[in-house]
Scaffold this motif. Sequence first.
Motif, PDB file in Angstrom:
ATOM      1  N   HIS A  33      17.104 -42.497 -27.833  1.00  0.00           N
ATOM      2  CA  HIS A  33      16.505 -41.345 -27.159  1.00  0.00           C
ATOM      3  C   HIS A  33      15.978 -40.408 -28.256  1.00  0.00           C
ATOM      4  O   HIS A  33      16.585 -40.309 -29.333  1.00  0.00           O
ATOM      5  CB  HIS A  33      17.553 -40.639 -26.295  1.00  0.00           C
ATOM      6  CG  HIS A  33      16.989 -39.535 -25.466  1.00  0.00           C
ATOM      7  ND1 HIS A  33      16.988 -38.214 -25.898  1.00  0.00           N
ATOM      8  CD2 HIS A  33      16.393 -39.544 -24.250  1.00  0.00           C
ATOM      9  CE1 HIS A  33      16.423 -37.465 -24.969  1.00  0.00           C
ATOM     10  NE2 HIS A  33      16.051 -38.239 -23.960  1.00  0.00           N
ATOM     11  N   PRO A  34      14.860 -39.708 -28.009  1.00  0.00           N
ATOM     12  CA  PRO A  34      14.303 -38.817 -29.036  1.00  0.00           C
ATOM     13  C   PRO A  34      15.267 -37.745 -29.538  1.00  0.00           C
ATOM     14  O   PRO A  34      15.087 -37.228 -30.653  1.00  0.00           O
ATOM     15  CB  PRO A  34      13.109 -38.176 -28.317  1.00  0.00           C
ATOM     16  CG  PRO A  34      12.705 -39.188 -27.296  1.00  0.00           C
ATOM     17  CD  PRO A  34      13.991 -39.803 -26.829  1.00  0.00           C
ATOM     18  N   SER A  35      16.288 -37.421 -28.760  1.00  0.00           N
ATOM     19  CA  SER A  35      17.244 -36.391 -29.187  1.00  0.00           C
ATOM     20  C   SER A  35      18.141 -36.851 -30.326  1.00  0.00           C
ATOM     21  O   SER A  35      18.790 -36.038 -30.986  1.00  0.00           O
ATOM     22  CB  SER A  35      18.118 -35.955 -28.005  1.00  0.00           C
ATOM     23  OG  SER A  35      18.905 -37.042 -27.540  1.00  0.00           O
ATOM     24  N   SER A  95      17.028 -45.736 -16.954  1.00  0.00           N
ATOM     25  CA  SER A  95      16.891 -44.379 -16.403  1.00  0.00           C
ATOM     26  C   SER A  95      17.757 -43.390 -17.167  1.00  0.00           C
ATOM     27  O   SER A  95      17.303 -42.292 -17.529  1.00  0.00           O
ATOM     28  CB  SER A  95      17.271 -44.374 -14.918  1.00  0.00           C
ATOM     29  OG  SER A  95      16.381 -45.159 -14.165  1.00  0.00           O
ATOM     30  N   ASP A  96      19.009 -43.775 -17.422  1.00  0.00           N
ATOM     31  CA  ASP A  96      19.914 -42.870 -18.134  1.00  0.00           C
ATOM     32  C   ASP A  96      19.531 -42.735 -19.601  1.00  0.00           C
ATOM     33  O   ASP A  96      19.736 -41.677 -20.209  1.00  0.00           O
ATOM     34  CB  ASP A  96      21.358 -43.363 -18.007  1.00  0.00           C
ATOM     35  CG  ASP A  96      22.004 -42.922 -16.699  1.00  0.00           C
ATOM     36  OD1 ASP A  96      21.271 -42.388 -15.848  1.00  0.00           O
ATOM     37  OD2 ASP A  96      23.217 -43.100 -16.542  1.00  0.00           O
ATOM     38  N   LEU A  97      18.986 -43.786 -20.185  1.00  0.00           N
ATOM     39  CA  LEU A  97      18.508 -43.699 -21.564  1.00  0.00           C
ATOM     40  C   LEU A  97      17.329 -42.728 -21.660  1.00  0.00           C
ATOM     41  O   LEU A  97      17.293 -41.863 -22.547  1.00  0.00           O
ATOM     42  CB  LEU A  97      18.091 -45.084 -22.062  1.00  0.00           C
ATOM     43  CG  LEU A  97      17.481 -45.163 -23.464  1.00  0.00           C
ATOM     44  CD1 LEU A  97      18.502 -44.715 -24.509  1.00  0.00           C
ATOM     45  CD2 LEU A  97      16.994 -46.574 -23.748  1.00  0.00           C
ATOM     46  N   LEU A  98      16.402 -42.830 -20.741  1.00  0.00           N
ATOM     47  CA  LEU A  98      15.258 -41.914 -20.733  1.00  0.00           C
ATOM     48  C   LEU A  98      15.700 -40.478 -20.486  1.00  0.00           C
ATOM     49  O   LEU A  98      15.074 -39.528 -20.970  1.00  0.00           O
ATOM     50  CB  LEU A  98      14.248 -42.345 -19.661  1.00  0.00           C
ATOM     51  CG  LEU A  98      13.495 -43.646 -19.933  1.00  0.00           C
ATOM     52  CD1 LEU A  98      12.750 -44.122 -18.693  1.00  0.00           C
ATOM     53  CD2 LEU A  98      12.517 -43.469 -21.094  1.00  0.00           C
ATOM     54  N   GLY A  99      16.791 -40.316 -19.732  1.00  0.00           N
ATOM     55  CA  GLY A  99      17.313 -38.983 -19.443  1.00  0.00           C
ATOM     56  C   GLY A  99      18.264 -38.447 -20.494  1.00  0.00           C
ATOM     57  O   GLY A  99      18.709 -37.300 -20.407  1.00  0.00           O
ATOM     58  N   LEU A 130      10.560 -52.310 -22.513  1.00  0.00           N
ATOM     59  CA  LEU A 130      10.521 -50.953 -23.068  1.00  0.00           C
ATOM     60  C   LEU A 130       9.229 -50.586 -23.788  1.00  0.00           C
ATOM     61  O   LEU A 130       9.067 -49.431 -24.196  1.00  0.00           O
ATOM     62  CB  LEU A 130      11.694 -50.771 -24.040  1.00  0.00           C
ATOM     63  CG  LEU A 130      13.099 -50.884 -23.456  1.00  0.00           C
ATOM     64  CD1 LEU A 130      14.135 -50.674 -24.550  1.00  0.00           C
ATOM     65  CD2 LEU A 130      13.311 -49.879 -22.334  1.00  0.00           C
ATOM     66  N   ALA A 131       8.326 -51.528 -23.954  1.00  0.00           N
ATOM     67  CA  ALA A 131       7.137 -51.275 -24.775  1.00  0.00           C
ATOM     68  C   ALA A 131       6.352 -50.042 -24.340  1.00  0.00           C
ATOM     69  O   ALA A 131       5.944 -49.220 -25.183  1.00  0.00           O
ATOM     70  CB  ALA A 131       6.230 -52.503 -24.766  1.00  0.00           C
ATOM     71  N   ALA A 138       4.640 -44.437 -25.239  1.00  0.00           N
ATOM     72  CA  ALA A 138       4.451 -43.099 -24.678  1.00  0.00           C
ATOM     73  C   ALA A 138       5.279 -42.043 -25.402  1.00  0.00           C
ATOM     74  O   ALA A 138       5.180 -40.854 -25.086  1.00  0.00           O
ATOM     75  CB  ALA A 138       4.816 -43.114 -23.192  1.00  0.00           C
ATOM     76  N   GLY A 139       6.101 -42.457 -26.367  1.00  0.00           N
ATOM     77  CA  GLY A 139       6.915 -41.511 -27.123  1.00  0.00           C
ATOM     78  C   GLY A 139       8.190 -41.085 -26.431  1.00  0.00           C
ATOM     79  O   GLY A 139       8.895 -40.188 -26.897  1.00  0.00           O
ATOM     80  N   LYS A 140       8.531 -41.752 -25.330  1.00  0.00           N
ATOM     81  CA  LYS A 140       9.747 -41.399 -24.585  1.00  0.00           C
ATOM     82  C   LYS A 140      10.998 -41.994 -25.233  1.00  0.00           C
ATOM     83  O   LYS A 140      12.106 -41.516 -25.012  1.00  0.00           O
ATOM     84  CB  LYS A 140       9.631 -41.877 -23.143  1.00  0.00           C
ATOM     85  CG  LYS A 140       8.510 -41.204 -22.355  1.00  0.00           C
ATOM     86  CD  LYS A 140       8.423 -41.761 -20.950  1.00  0.00           C
ATOM     87  CE  LYS A 140       7.295 -41.105 -20.161  1.00  0.00           C
ATOM     88  NZ  LYS A 140       7.181 -41.663 -18.785  1.00  0.00           N
ATOM     89  N   LEU A 141      10.812 -43.039 -26.023  1.00  0.00           N
ATOM     90  CA  LEU A 141      11.903 -43.679 -26.751  1.00  0.00           C
ATOM     91  C   LEU A 141      11.417 -44.002 -28.157  1.00  0.00           C
ATOM     92  O   LEU A 141      10.220 -44.227 -28.368  1.00  0.00           O
ATOM     93  CB  LEU A 141      12.348 -44.970 -26.055  1.00  0.00           C
ATOM     94  CG  LEU A 141      12.905 -44.838 -24.639  1.00  0.00           C
ATOM     95  CD1 LEU A 141      13.093 -46.221 -24.022  1.00  0.00           C
ATOM     96  CD2 LEU A 141      14.231 -44.066 -24.630  1.00  0.00           C
ATOM     97  N   LYS A 142      12.353 -44.048 -29.100  1.00  0.00           N
ATOM     98  CA  LYS A 142      12.005 -44.393 -30.480  1.00  0.00           C
ATOM     99  C   LYS A 142      12.538 -45.782 -30.799  1.00  0.00           C
ATOM    100  O   LYS A 142      13.734 -46.059 -30.654  1.00  0.00           O
ATOM    101  CB  LYS A 142      12.594 -43.383 -31.463  1.00  0.00           C
ATOM    102  CG  LYS A 142      12.232 -43.687 -32.916  1.00  0.00           C
ATOM    103  CD  LYS A 142      12.683 -42.610 -33.861  1.00  0.00           C
ATOM    104  CE  LYS A 142      12.308 -42.932 -35.302  1.00  0.00           C
ATOM    105  NZ  LYS A 142      10.848 -43.107 -35.472  1.00  0.00           N
ATOM    106  N   ALA A 143      11.658 -46.675 -31.221  1.00  0.00           N
ATOM    107  CA  ALA A 143      12.049 -48.040 -31.577  1.00  0.00           C
ATOM    108  C   ALA A 143      12.426 -48.102 -33.047  1.00  0.00           C
ATOM    109  O   ALA A 143      11.686 -47.621 -33.908  1.00  0.00           O
ATOM    110  CB  ALA A 143      10.908 -49.004 -31.292  1.00  0.00           C
TER     111      ALA A 143
END
Length: 328
Positions: free
Chosen positions: A136-138, A197-201, A214-215, A220-225
């Motif tokens: 998650h970006p956090s 859903s919980d990962l995005l949240g 997840l691509a 979209a920048g919602k997750l960091k690979a």
Amino acid sequence: MNNHRRNFLSYGATFALSAAAPWTWAQSGNYPDKTVRVIVPYPAGAATDTLGRLASQTLQQALGQSFIVDNKGGGGTTIGTRALAQSTPDGYTLGMVDSTFTINPGLLGSRLAYDTQKDFTPVCLIATAQFVLVTHPSVAVKDLASFIAKAKAEPGALSYGSAGVGTGPHLAGEQLSQQAGVQFMHIPYKGGGTVISDLLGGQVQFAFATVPTLAEHIKAGKLKALAVTGSKRASLLPDVPTFAEAGLPGVNTMPLFGMIAPKGMSYSMVDKLNKVLRASIREGEMHKKLLAMGFDPVGSTPDEFAHRIQEEIAKWTALIKKGKIQPE
């Protein structure tokens, strides 16, 4: 005897074909001459179901008979797989499996109602997929090295979700834990959709999932690979390094998807199915469709698939034992 047939017979000690009744060695002739059922041990919509339908469509078009998918989900895939094991090996009941097929022997042991290495005949390893580790970006990390450093500084603080104990994403996390010498908090869910859903949240900090899953969230920048499994970078994520490039080559979980049959199905029938699938997977329509969906086409021989199953069972059994993982 040609090399293909010799190879097919070479694993008879493990995937017992010699015990088949004599009639099963008859020539395939006009096979199939009626509808073939393909058992998928998942509900409709799962990746294994998608590939099962693709394989069925390919066989139907090539052989001129209906191949109908029969979804039998539940029991961590054991309900559908048991139904396949109990089917008559006449060529009219086939099955799709994925990595859970090779994980369950180490996870469930004697609780399995079938013997993974004795009750089935491998037909073809259709494809594999790459897992991607995302945060998650956090989570304040820039790459795999800083992620591992953070995990070492805060043992057990980073949590990851999976679709349940013993699933591929769970064991990928356990493999990362063992290879990097760090501790994570595993949170098992009842399904993969809720994990995402919980990962995005931000309810969980990281997860493993297949690249196609997840691509779009990554782009979209919602997750960091941070890294992908496999020997090469994923075509959908060309800027994300492999675990080997990032310094952890031992993290190598690659979900697999293949077709199997009950023990004792005739060589000629298996060979007929395999040749159709292999041709389409390696250079035909299936090859194009698998690549478009983000899968890595394989198209193995039955013997190659048998050996891959053996290798996967040994790998997962060792990891499960070392991690002291118990089924739910």
